[in-house]
Design an enzyme around this catalytic site. Structure first.
Site, PDB file in Angstrom:
ATOM      1  N   ARG A  36      -4.131  60.041  -3.497  1.00 15.95           N
ATOM      2  CA  ARG A  36      -3.556  60.306  -4.817  1.00 15.95           C
ATOM      3  C   ARG A  36      -3.742  59.203  -5.843  1.00 15.95           C
ATOM      4  NH1 ARG A  36       1.960  62.031  -2.152  1.00 15.95           N
ATOM      5  NH2 ARG A  36       1.139  60.344  -0.891  1.00 15.95           N
ATOM      6  N   ARG A  79      -7.087  68.132  -5.536  1.00 18.04           N
ATOM      7  CA  ARG A  79      -5.790  68.510  -4.961  1.00 18.04           C
ATOM      8  C   ARG A  79      -5.096  69.574  -5.830  1.00 18.04           C
ATOM      9  NH1 ARG A  79      -1.941  69.599  -2.198  1.00 18.04           N
ATOM     10  NH2 ARG A  79      -0.441  68.163  -1.290  1.00 18.04           N
ATOM     11  N   ASP A 113      -5.558  64.773   8.511  1.00 23.19           N
ATOM     12  CA  ASP A 113      -4.255  64.132   8.712  1.00 23.19           C
ATOM     13  C   ASP A 113      -3.951  64.094  10.200  1.00 23.19           C
ATOM     14  OD1 ASP A 113      -1.828  63.251   6.919  1.00 23.19           O
ATOM     15  OD2 ASP A 113      -1.043  64.133   8.745  1.00 23.19           O
ATOM     16  N   TYR A 129       6.752  62.696  15.033  1.00 19.83           N
ATOM     17  CA  TYR A 129       6.867  63.710  13.970  1.00 19.83           C
ATOM     18  C   TYR A 129       7.310  65.055  14.535  1.00 19.83           C
ATOM     19  CZ  TYR A 129       5.055  60.562  10.482  1.00 19.83           C
ATOM     20  OH  TYR A 129       4.936  59.506   9.609  1.00 19.83           O
TER      21      TYR A 129
HETATM   22  O1  CP3 Z   1      -7.260  57.370   5.263  1.00 24.75           O
HETATM   23  C1  CP3 Z   1      -7.789  58.359   4.705  1.00 24.75           C
HETATM   24  O2  CP3 Z   1      -8.196  58.328   3.527  1.00 24.75           O
HETATM   25  C2  CP3 Z   1      -8.056  59.591   5.565  1.00 24.75           C
HETATM   26  C3  CP3 Z   1      -7.075  60.605   5.570  1.00 24.75           C
HETATM   27  C4  CP3 Z   1      -5.683  60.372   6.150  1.00 24.75           C
HETATM   28  C5  CP3 Z   1      -4.537  60.987   5.600  1.00 24.75           C
HETATM   29  N1  CP3 Z   1      -3.471  60.707   6.383  1.00 24.75           N
HETATM   30  C6  CP3 Z   1      -4.526  61.818   4.389  1.00 24.75           C
HETATM   31  C7  CP3 Z   1      -3.249  62.169   3.735  1.00 24.75           C
HETATM   32  C8  CP3 Z   1      -5.266  59.665   7.284  1.00 24.75           C
HETATM   33  C9  CP3 Z   1      -6.073  58.787   8.231  1.00 24.75           C
HETATM   34  C10 CP3 Z   1      -3.860  59.894   7.435  1.00 24.75           C
HETATM   35  C11 CP3 Z   1      -3.070  59.328   8.532  1.00 24.75           C
HETATM   36  C12 CP3 Z   1      -1.633  59.622   8.618  1.00 24.75           C
HETATM   37  N2  CP3 Z   1      -0.972  60.747   8.224  1.00 24.75           N
HETATM   38  C13 CP3 Z   1      -0.689  58.755   9.234  1.00 24.75           C
HETATM   39  C14 CP3 Z   1      -1.017  57.437   9.896  1.00 24.75           C
HETATM   40  C15 CP3 Z   1      -1.121  56.320   8.944  1.00 24.75           C
HETATM   41  C16 CP3 Z   1       0.189  55.997   8.222  1.00 24.75           C
HETATM   42  O3  CP3 Z   1       0.207  56.216   6.992  1.00 24.75           O
HETATM   43  O4  CP3 Z   1       1.125  55.546   8.872  1.00 24.75           O
HETATM   44  C17 CP3 Z   1       0.555  59.376   9.147  1.00 24.75           C
HETATM   45  C18 CP3 Z   1       1.873  58.824   9.654  1.00 24.75           C
HETATM   46  C19 CP3 Z   1       0.361  60.646   8.515  1.00 24.75           C
HETATM   47  C20 CP3 Z   1       1.395  61.683   8.259  1.00 24.75           C
HETATM   48  C21 CP3 Z   1       1.527  61.992   6.815  1.00 24.75           C
HETATM   49  N3  CP3 Z   1       0.572  62.649   6.066  1.00 24.75           N
HETATM   50  C22 CP3 Z   1       2.631  61.722   5.976  1.00 24.75           C
HETATM   51  C23 CP3 Z   1       3.895  60.996   6.402  1.00 24.75           C
HETATM   52  C24 CP3 Z   1       2.315  62.225   4.721  1.00 24.75           C
HETATM   53  C25 CP3 Z   1       3.227  62.281   3.523  1.00 24.75           C
HETATM   54  C26 CP3 Z   1       3.341  60.985   2.851  1.00 24.75           C
HETATM   55  C27 CP3 Z   1       2.304  60.909   1.776  1.00 24.75           C
HETATM   56  O5  CP3 Z   1       1.654  59.857   1.656  1.00 24.75           O
HETATM   57  O6  CP3 Z   1       2.186  61.892   1.043  1.00 24.75           O
HETATM   58  C28 CP3 Z   1       0.998  62.770   4.781  1.00 24.75           C
HETATM   59  C29 CP3 Z   1       0.228  63.400   3.680  1.00 24.75           C
HETATM   60  C30 CP3 Z   1      -1.143  62.885   3.404  1.00 24.75           C
HETATM   61  N4  CP3 Z   1      -2.084  62.600   4.334  1.00 24.75           N
HETATM   62  C31 CP3 Z   1      -1.716  62.657   2.121  1.00 24.75           C
HETATM   63  C32 CP3 Z   1      -3.026  62.224   2.317  1.00 24.75           C
HETATM   64  C33 CP3 Z   1      -4.062  61.893   1.276  1.00 24.75           C
HETATM   65  C34 CP3 Z   1      -1.045  62.923   0.792  1.00 24.75           C
HETATM   66  C35 CP3 Z   1      -1.038  64.414   0.587  1.00 24.75           C
HETATM   67  C36 CP3 Z   1      -1.144  64.834  -0.828  1.00 24.75           C
HETATM   68  O7  CP3 Z   1      -2.270  64.880  -1.382  1.00 24.75           O
HETATM   69  O8  CP3 Z   1      -0.122  65.201  -1.389  1.00 24.75           O
END
Ligand code: CP3
Length: 358
Positions: free
Chosen positions: A44, A53, A90, A166
């Protein structure tokens, strides 16, 4: 140890006759300046991500539409020329692929059904996996085909423990109390859940490697909430199993492990699991970790994402300290956790320049 500049030629590797810097470091070489990529480099904080998005209000739909997922994977590579791309998906897509529900709600993060009993664990269906992940594998193929051979493609999964957090909590949590209570109070149920997720993670990561991922990373964001004994049982043992199974199928394949906030247990994790690199969170001192981790295992990290938000001299001095601390050992420059949405894209550009000019 050998120190080479990026433009020097090197021996053969998985990506052909010009292996990228990341794979060289994962093979144990101290490259100077080190390769750089950033966790959550697609997301984002980038206007071009927000534009894609906006067309795809459903986040799971974005992850399972190869054309869009390929585009957002490549966006940060075009902008900054990072040494690695990371598949856009994700960690919660694995439980989703096993038939567990998943929704991302605005401002609330992920929401999943709460897994609290044997029936919940037995409902996870490995037979659904191959069909469900097919579009994600197509993204891996498309990205690999579009990337320069010197840019590594990182596949990934969450670690079984963090994914279980989770599933048990039903989403994010401050203390993971229900998960820890289950691990102590219903050890057979918790061990069975970890075992199913471990097997499924092996299938999922092997499929990503077969589709073209050059290496894989295990995100263990909540490893730090466990006691040492529980960390050995639910983090070290499953990680070791995943690395061993992948290495049997793909000899020489490299795994990056990131047991966040595991403190001094990181040394034991690095020694016992067989990973090629370990991620360091921002609270860890790279000098201390360099003493705990064998120099054969690369260190990845660990600029505070908030230093990147601030930019300027605060960011520069933090980044230089990390670079200086790890010069002469295999190091992959990265953050200590993912980029946050408030990050100015210009600060990312400045950081990449700083690392490349080191
Ligand atoms: O790193 C990258 O660019 C590759 C893609 C990637 C995403 N999530 C995309 C994403 C990777 C490797 C992850 C890993 C991930 N996802 C973790 C491990 C790393 C960490 O941050 O601790 C975890 C715990 C998640 C679970 C997750 N996904 C959460 C808690 C959330 C919501 C919080 C947030 O930042 O919005 C997501 C959503 C998510 N995953 C987004 C992205 C780009 C945001 C979604 C959106 O566009 O609204």
């Amino acid at each position: 140890m050998n120190e080479r500049r990026q433009d020097e030629t090197a021996g053969p590797s998985a990506t052909g006759d010009r292996p990228g810097l990341l794979l060289r470091v994962l093979a144990g070489e101290a490259v100077w300046p080190p390769p750089v990529w950033l966790m959550r480099q697609a997301g984002r904080y980038l206007p071009e991500y927000r534009a894609v998005r906006a067309q795809s209000p459903d986040f799971v739909g974005l992850c399972t539409t190869p054309e869009l997922a390929t585009e957002v994977t490549l966006q940060p590579i075009r902008r900054y020329g990072f040494d690695a791309a990371i598949l856009f998906s994700d960690i919660l897509m694995l439980p989703w692929a096993l038939g567990h529900g998943l929704a991302f709600r605005e401002g609330e993060g992920p929401v999943l059904p709460r897994l609290r009993d044997q029936a919940g664990s037995e409902a996870l269906d490995r037979n659904r996996l191959a069909g469900a992940i097919a579009p994600i594998l197509e993204t891996v193929e498309r990205v690999r085909a579009a990337l320069d051979p010197a840019t590594a493609l990182i596949g990934f999964a969450g670690s079984p423990f963090t994914v279980a957090c989770y599933m048990v909590e039903g989403g994010g949590s401050k203390d993971h109390a229900a998960t820890r209570a289950m691990a102590y109070g219903q050890p057979a149920l918790f061990a069975a859940l970890i075992a199913v997720l471990t097997e499924a993670s092996i299938d999922y990561l092997a499929a990503q490697i077969a589709a073209g991922a050059d290496c894989v990373m295990l995100f263990d964001s909540w490893a730090g909430v466990l006691s040492p004994a529980q960390f050995r049982a639910h983090v070290i043992a499953p990680t070791r199993q995943i690395v061993a199974a992948l290495s049997t199928r793909f000899p020489g394949v490299k795994v990056i492990g990131f047991p966040r906030l595991s403190g001094t247990l990181l040394g034991e994790y690095a020694a016992m699991t067989g990973v090629a690199a370990v991620g360091m969170d921002s609270a860890s001192d790279p000098v201390v970790l360099a003493g705990l981790v064998s120099p054969k295992v690369a260190l990845q990290g660990n600029l505070d994402p908030q230093a990147l938000v601030a930019g300027g001299s605060a960011m520069e001095s933090e980044a230089h300290a990390i670079l200086g601390a790890l010069r002469g050992r295999p190091h992959v420059f990265n953050l200590g956790h993912g980029i946050v949405p408030e990050t100015p894209p210009a600060h990312v550009e400045a950081l990449v320049k700083l690392v490349r000019a080191a």
